[in-house]
Motif scaffolding. Structure first.
Motif, PDB file in Angstrom:
ATOM      1  N   GLY A  43      -3.550  -9.169  61.526  1.00 29.16           N
ATOM      2  CA  GLY A  43      -4.078  -9.220  60.171  1.00 29.16           C
ATOM      3  C   GLY A  43      -5.105 -10.315  59.977  1.00 29.16           C
ATOM      4  N   THR A 113     -11.213  -7.328  53.835  1.00 23.54           N
ATOM      5  CA  THR A 113      -9.939  -7.294  53.122  1.00 23.54           C
ATOM      6  C   THR A 113      -8.940  -8.178  53.856  1.00 23.54           C
ATOM      7  N   ASP A 115      -4.763  -9.546  54.482  1.00 20.22           N
ATOM      8  CA  ASP A 115      -3.321  -9.333  54.472  1.00 20.22           C
ATOM      9  C   ASP A 115      -2.599 -10.525  53.861  1.00 20.22           C
ATOM     10  N   LEU A 141      -8.019  -7.410  48.648  1.00 18.77           N
ATOM     11  CA  LEU A 141      -6.612  -7.402  49.042  1.00 18.77           C
ATOM     12  C   LEU A 141      -6.203  -6.021  49.548  1.00 18.77           C
ATOM     13  N   LYS A 142      -5.486  -6.011  50.644  1.00 12.69           N
ATOM     14  CA  LYS A 142      -4.893  -4.768  51.133  1.00 12.69           C
ATOM     15  C   LYS A 142      -3.601  -4.525  50.347  1.00 12.69           C
ATOM     16  N   SER A 145      -0.612  -7.033  50.454  1.00 12.12           N
ATOM     17  CA  SER A 145      -1.111  -8.374  50.771  1.00 12.12           C
ATOM     18  C   SER A 145      -0.222  -9.406  50.096  1.00 12.12           C
ATOM     19  N   GLU A 181       2.667 -10.408  45.652  1.00  9.25           N
ATOM     20  CA  GLU A 181       2.390  -9.306  46.566  1.00  9.25           C
ATOM     21  C   GLU A 181       1.547  -8.276  45.835  1.00  9.25           C
TER      22      GLU A 181
END
Length: 185
Positions: A43, A113, A115, A141-142, A145, A181
């Motif tokens: 990541g 992006t 993680d 952001l994924k 994340s 998150e």
């Protein structure tokens, strides 16, 4: 200050002298990584107010592939580069001397992006709610994340966006660590 665990574990890191910096203590860093990991399989990580680079370097040591280490202070960037030399793997790090807003815009344009994101600015100097909004709005952001915010224990973060879910909110001495998150609702 040292790298606590992983591939570079035990190596000593340089700190920044003469600035009003507040490096994350080894105790807080270890607790923080136990909250979010403690290890990663791959990541990209963004350490936006990087200081010495310790959090981003620790994340790479624990398995992240690539870290963007961003700070707008010349001495910080110099220290970050010296600490990267300690890893003997400079290809795993991208260092920028930029203000946060400019760095986020560059990352948006590059369609990068992340993680994992660390936001540990000087206490009381940065509007982290605005920074979090840019991370979301710029699509940096994924899904899933993790965003780690380190602030003064008296401060809070209020979000208007429900795409971030509060995972942890813990106080260590004078430091408050808030973990979010990225979720789909």
């Amino acid at each position: 200050m040292r790298i606590i665990s992983g591939e570079y574990g035990g190596r000593k890191l340089k700190t920044i002298s003469g600035l009003n910096t507040r490096p994350t203590s080894d105790k807080v860093k270890e607790s923080l990584f136990h909250m979010i990991g403690p290890y990663f399989e791959e990541g990209h990580v963004l350490d936006l107010y990087s200081g010495s680079g310790a959090l981003g370097i620790e994340a790479v040591s624990r398995g992240m592939d690539l870290a963007y280490l961003v700070d707008n202070n010349y001495q910080s960037v110099k220290t970050i580069n010296e600490n990267i030399e300690i890893t003997k793997q400079p290809q795993k790090f991208i260092v920028w001397k930029e203000k946060d807003g400019i760095a986020l815009e560059r990352l948006r344009q590059a369609e990068e992006t992340f993680d994992l994101v660390f936001l540990d600015p000087p206490y009381g100097k940065i509007d982290l709610e605005k920074t979090l909004s840019k991370l979301i709005g710029y699509k940096l952001l994924k899904e899933q994340s993790i965003i780690v915010c380190e602030i003064d224990k008296e401060d809070t973060i209020t979000l208007q966006d429900d795409s971030l879910e509060l995972i942890k909110d813990k106080i260590y001495g004078t430091t408050r660590v808030i973990v979010f998150e990225k979720v789909t609702r």
